[in-house]
Design a protein around this motif. Structure first.
Motif, PDB file in Angstrom:
ATOM      1  N   VAL A 134      -1.406  23.709   2.343  1.00 50.72           N
ATOM      2  CA  VAL A 134      -2.062  24.980   2.069  1.00 50.72           C
ATOM      3  C   VAL A 134      -1.662  25.410   0.672  1.00 50.72           C
ATOM      4  CG1 VAL A 134      -2.384  27.372   2.809  1.00 50.72           C
ATOM      5  CG2 VAL A 134      -1.859  25.613   4.509  1.00 50.72           C
ATOM      6  N   ASP A 135      -2.645  25.819  -0.155  1.00 53.23           N
ATOM      7  CA  ASP A 135      -2.322  26.281  -1.506  1.00 53.23           C
ATOM      8  C   ASP A 135      -2.126  27.806  -1.520  1.00 53.23           C
ATOM      9  OD1 ASP A 135      -4.857  27.535  -1.696  1.00 53.23           O
ATOM     10  OD2 ASP A 135      -5.693  25.973  -2.991  1.00 53.23           O
ATOM     11  N   ALA A 136      -1.846  28.339  -2.678  1.00 51.75           N
ATOM     12  CA  ALA A 136      -1.544  29.769  -2.816  1.00 51.75           C
ATOM     13  C   ALA A 136      -2.707  30.671  -2.419  1.00 51.75           C
ATOM     14  CB  ALA A 136      -1.119  30.074  -4.253  1.00 51.75           C
ATOM     15  N   ASP A 137      -3.941  30.139  -2.428  1.00 53.21           N
ATOM     16  CA  ASP A 137      -5.118  30.926  -2.069  1.00 53.21           C
ATOM     17  C   ASP A 137      -5.534  30.752  -0.612  1.00 53.21           C
ATOM     18  OD1 ASP A 137      -5.415  32.009  -4.666  1.00 53.21           O
ATOM     19  OD2 ASP A 137      -6.377  30.142  -5.321  1.00 53.21           O
ATOM     20  N   GLY A 138      -4.743  30.016   0.169  1.00 52.50           N
ATOM     21  CA  GLY A 138      -5.063  29.794   1.575  1.00 52.50           C
ATOM     22  C   GLY A 138      -6.040  28.669   1.825  1.00 52.50           C
ATOM     23  N   ASN A 139      -6.311  27.834   0.794  1.00 51.02           N
ATOM     24  CA  ASN A 139      -7.174  26.670   0.971  1.00 51.02           C
ATOM     25  C   ASN A 139      -6.359  25.544   1.601  1.00 51.02           C
ATOM     26  OD1 ASN A 139      -9.517  27.794  -0.414  1.00 51.02           O
ATOM     27  ND2 ASN A 139      -8.232  27.653  -2.230  1.00 51.02           N
ATOM     28  N   THR A 140      -6.973  24.834   2.555  1.00 54.65           N
ATOM     29  CA  THR A 140      -6.260  23.796   3.292  1.00 54.65           C
ATOM     30  C   THR A 140      -6.826  22.411   3.000  1.00 54.65           C
ATOM     31  OG1 THR A 140      -7.696  23.961   5.241  1.00 54.65           O
ATOM     32  CG2 THR A 140      -5.776  25.429   5.151  1.00 54.65           C
ATOM     33  N   HIS A 141      -5.973  21.408   3.149  1.00 56.34           N
ATOM     34  CA  HIS A 141      -6.366  20.009   3.012  1.00 56.34           C
ATOM     35  C   HIS A 141      -5.640  19.243   4.107  1.00 56.34           C
ATOM     36  CE1 HIS A 141      -6.368  16.078   0.462  1.00 56.34           C
ATOM     37  NE2 HIS A 141      -7.330  16.079   1.356  1.00 56.34           N
ATOM     38  N   THR A 142      -6.396  18.550   4.945  1.00 57.83           N
ATOM     39  CA  THR A 142      -5.837  17.804   6.069  1.00 57.83           C
ATOM     40  C   THR A 142      -6.217  16.334   5.938  1.00 57.83           C
ATOM     41  OG1 THR A 142      -6.155  19.745   7.474  1.00 57.83           O
ATOM     42  CG2 THR A 142      -5.760  17.647   8.592  1.00 57.83           C
ATOM     43  N   ARG A 143      -5.240  15.468   6.168  1.00 58.59           N
ATOM     44  CA  ARG A 143      -5.490  14.022   6.203  1.00 58.59           C
ATOM     45  C   ARG A 143      -4.891  13.473   7.488  1.00 58.59           C
ATOM     46  NH1 ARG A 143      -3.614  11.632   0.617  1.00 58.59           N
ATOM     47  NH2 ARG A 143      -4.693   9.820   1.404  1.00 58.59           N
ATOM     48  N   LEU A 144      -5.650  12.584   8.171  1.00 59.84           N
ATOM     49  CA  LEU A 144      -5.247  12.013   9.453  1.00 59.84           C
ATOM     50  C   LEU A 144      -5.204  10.494   9.371  1.00 59.84           C
ATOM     51  CD1 LEU A 144      -7.646  14.084  11.752  1.00 59.84           C
ATOM     52  CD2 LEU A 144      -5.260  14.600  11.209  1.00 59.84           C
ATOM     53  N   TRP A 145      -4.136   9.906   9.912  1.00 61.97           N
ATOM     54  CA  TRP A 145      -4.001   8.452   9.971  1.00 61.97           C
ATOM     55  C   TRP A 145      -3.758   8.026  11.404  1.00 61.97           C
ATOM     56  CZ3 TRP A 145      -1.807  11.310   6.081  1.00 61.97           C
ATOM     57  CH2 TRP A 145      -2.110  10.942   4.772  1.00 61.97           C
ATOM     58  N   GLU A 146      -4.406   6.937  11.824  1.00 63.07           N
ATOM     59  CA  GLU A 146      -4.057   6.335  13.098  1.00 63.07           C
ATOM     60  C   GLU A 146      -2.761   5.552  12.899  1.00 63.07           C
ATOM     61  OE1 GLU A 146      -5.608   3.097  16.398  1.00 63.07           O
ATOM     62  OE2 GLU A 146      -6.961   3.657  14.771  1.00 63.07           O
ATOM     63  N   TRP A 147      -1.734   5.879  13.674  1.00 65.24           N
ATOM     64  CA  TRP A 147      -0.454   5.196  13.557  1.00 65.24           C
ATOM     65  C   TRP A 147      -0.616   3.766  14.043  1.00 65.24           C
ATOM     66  CZ3 TRP A 147       4.018   5.270  11.318  1.00 65.24           C
ATOM     67  CH2 TRP A 147       5.059   4.510  11.820  1.00 65.24           C
ATOM     68  N   LYS A 148      -0.293   2.811  13.196  1.00 62.97           N
ATOM     69  CA  LYS A 148      -0.399   1.392  13.547  1.00 62.97           C
ATOM     70  C   LYS A 148       0.966   0.784  13.843  1.00 62.97           C
ATOM     71  CE  LYS A 148      -4.851   0.764  12.769  1.00 62.97           C
ATOM     72  NZ  LYS A 148      -5.799   0.268  13.726  1.00 62.97           N
ATOM     73  N   GLY A 149       2.033   1.519  13.569  1.00 68.31           N
ATOM     74  CA  GLY A 149       3.359   0.973  13.805  1.00 68.31           C
ATOM     75  C   GLY A 149       3.768  -0.007  12.719  1.00 68.31           C
ATOM     76  N   ARG A 150       4.828  -0.685  12.974  1.00 72.49           N
ATOM     77  CA  ARG A 150       5.330  -1.651  11.985  1.00 72.49           C
ATOM     78  C   ARG A 150       4.514  -2.925  12.024  1.00 72.49           C
ATOM     79  NH1 ARG A 150      11.806  -0.895  12.031  1.00 72.49           N
ATOM     80  NH2 ARG A 150      11.718   1.353  11.900  1.00 72.49           N
ATOM     81  N   PRO A 151       4.338  -3.565  10.865  1.00 72.07           N
ATOM     82  CA  PRO A 151       3.563  -4.821  10.835  1.00 72.07           C
ATOM     83  C   PRO A 151       4.266  -5.930  11.572  1.00 72.07           C
ATOM     84  CG  PRO A 151       4.317  -4.200   8.622  1.00 72.07           C
ATOM     85  CD  PRO A 151       4.768  -3.152   9.584  1.00 72.07           C
ATOM     86  N   ALA A 160     -14.167   8.584  21.529  1.00 70.41           N
ATOM     87  CA  ALA A 160     -13.309   8.134  22.638  1.00 70.41           C
ATOM     88  C   ALA A 160     -12.170   7.265  22.126  1.00 70.41           C
ATOM     89  CB  ALA A 160     -14.141   7.377  23.673  1.00 70.41           C
ATOM     90  N   ARG A 161     -12.360   6.614  20.996  1.00 69.58           N
ATOM     91  CA  ARG A 161     -11.307   5.801  20.376  1.00 69.58           C
ATOM     92  C   ARG A 161     -10.028   6.616  20.117  1.00 69.58           C
ATOM     93  NH1 ARG A 161     -11.535   3.876  14.158  1.00 69.58           N
ATOM     94  NH2 ARG A 161      -9.322   3.509  13.969  1.00 69.58           N
ATOM     95  N   LEU A 162     -10.156   7.924  19.967  1.00 64.66           N
ATOM     96  CA  LEU A 162      -9.000   8.781  19.690  1.00 64.66           C
ATOM     97  C   LEU A 162      -8.074   8.917  20.901  1.00 64.66           C
ATOM     98  CD1 LEU A 162     -10.924  11.598  17.810  1.00 64.66           C
ATOM     99  CD2 LEU A 162      -9.360   9.923  16.783  1.00 64.66           C
ATOM    100  N   ASN A 163      -8.581   8.655  22.089  1.00 68.02           N
ATOM    101  CA  ASN A 163      -7.770   8.775  23.295  1.00 68.02           C
ATOM    102  C   ASN A 163      -6.664   7.729  23.288  1.00 68.02           C
ATOM    103  OD1 ASN A 163      -9.421  10.836  24.330  1.00 68.02           O
ATOM    104  ND2 ASN A 163     -10.812   9.350  25.238  1.00 68.02           N
ATOM    105  N   GLY A 164      -5.446   8.166  23.504  1.00 69.05           N
ATOM    106  CA  GLY A 164      -4.340   7.233  23.652  1.00 69.05           C
ATOM    107  C   GLY A 164      -3.731   6.707  22.366  1.00 69.05           C
ATOM    108  N   ILE A 165      -4.129   7.231  21.219  1.00 68.61           N
ATOM    109  CA  ILE A 165      -3.497   6.790  19.974  1.00 68.61           C
ATOM    110  C   ILE A 165      -2.672   7.937  19.388  1.00 68.61           C
ATOM    111  CG2 ILE A 165      -5.331   5.119  19.463  1.00 68.61           C
ATOM    112  CD1 ILE A 165      -6.296   7.046  17.237  1.00 68.61           C
ATOM    113  N   ALA A 166      -1.679   7.573  18.614  1.00 67.15           N
ATOM    114  CA  ALA A 166      -0.884   8.573  17.896  1.00 67.15           C
ATOM    115  C   ALA A 166      -1.520   8.777  16.528  1.00 67.15           C
ATOM    116  CB  ALA A 166       0.554   8.095  17.741  1.00 67.15           C
ATOM    117  N   VAL A 167      -1.713  10.026  16.146  1.00 71.76           N
ATOM    118  CA  VAL A 167      -2.345  10.350  14.875  1.00 71.76           C
ATOM    119  C   VAL A 167      -1.356  11.139  14.021  1.00 71.76           C
ATOM    120  CG1 VAL A 167      -4.256  11.571  13.757  1.00 71.76           C
ATOM    121  CG2 VAL A 167      -4.641  10.370  15.917  1.00 71.76           C
ATOM    122  N   MET A 168      -1.053  10.599  12.856  1.00 70.13           N
ATOM    123  CA  MET A 168      -0.185  11.296  11.906  1.00 70.13           C
ATOM    124  C   MET A 168      -1.037  12.281  11.120  1.00 70.13           C
ATOM    125  SD  MET A 168       2.038   8.109  10.450  1.00 70.13           S
ATOM    126  CE  MET A 168       0.572   7.262   9.881  1.00 70.13           C
TER     127      MET A 168
END
Length: 138
Positions: free
Chosen positions: A121-138, A108-116
């Motif tokens: 994808v590499d030449a063989d179709g393998n994928t790598h995904t990374r997700l960050w919760e956007w915190k904005g400027r300090p 439920a924490r995912l509701n209402g946040i922006a996720v970067m």
């Protein structure tokens, strides 16, 4: 990245099709399955996105997906962004924003946040995904 890493997964492109022939580029749909972690829970993900080439090496994409855990958590998301690659090659690098929605307790924490998202994808179709919760400027 200006935010907290909240998820990471690895997977494989499992399907690709041409959706439409536009004036300057085909609209291509791709489906991916991956496994990894989301908010420290083991997760399985399936996503589908379409992309349109904007120049010989850049594209725009929009997509949606569903992430599930063995604990019964489920989150759905939509997103968009831009990427680089070469038409005719699966190798791409994509950056964008996702918006999640979940009615299950641990995600439920995912509701209402922006996720970067960073998706490669590499030449063989393998994928790598990374997700960050956007915190904005300090």
């Amino acid at each position: 990245m200006p935010g907290e890493l909240i998820g990471e997964s690895r997977g494989k492109i499992i399907g690709t099709r041409i959706v439409e022939l536009l004036e300057t580029s085909p609209k291509i749909e791709t489906t991916d399955q991956s496994t990894g972690k989301l908010l420290d829970l083991d997760a399985e993900d399936m996503s589908t996105a379409w992309s349109v080439w904007r120049s010989p090496d850049t594209f725009y994409a929009e997509g949606m997906g569903v992430t599930t855990s063995k604990d019964g958590e489920m989150a759905m998301y939509t997103g968009s962004g831009t990427g680089k690659g070469s038409a005719g090659s699966p190798e791409t690098s994509f950056h964008g924003m996702l918006v999640f929605r979940s009615s299950t307790p641990k995600w439920a924490r995912l509701n209402g946040i922006a996720v970067m998202v960073e998706y490669t994808v590499d030449a063989d179709g393998n994928t790598h995904t990374r997700l960050w919760e956007w915190k904005g400027r300090p």
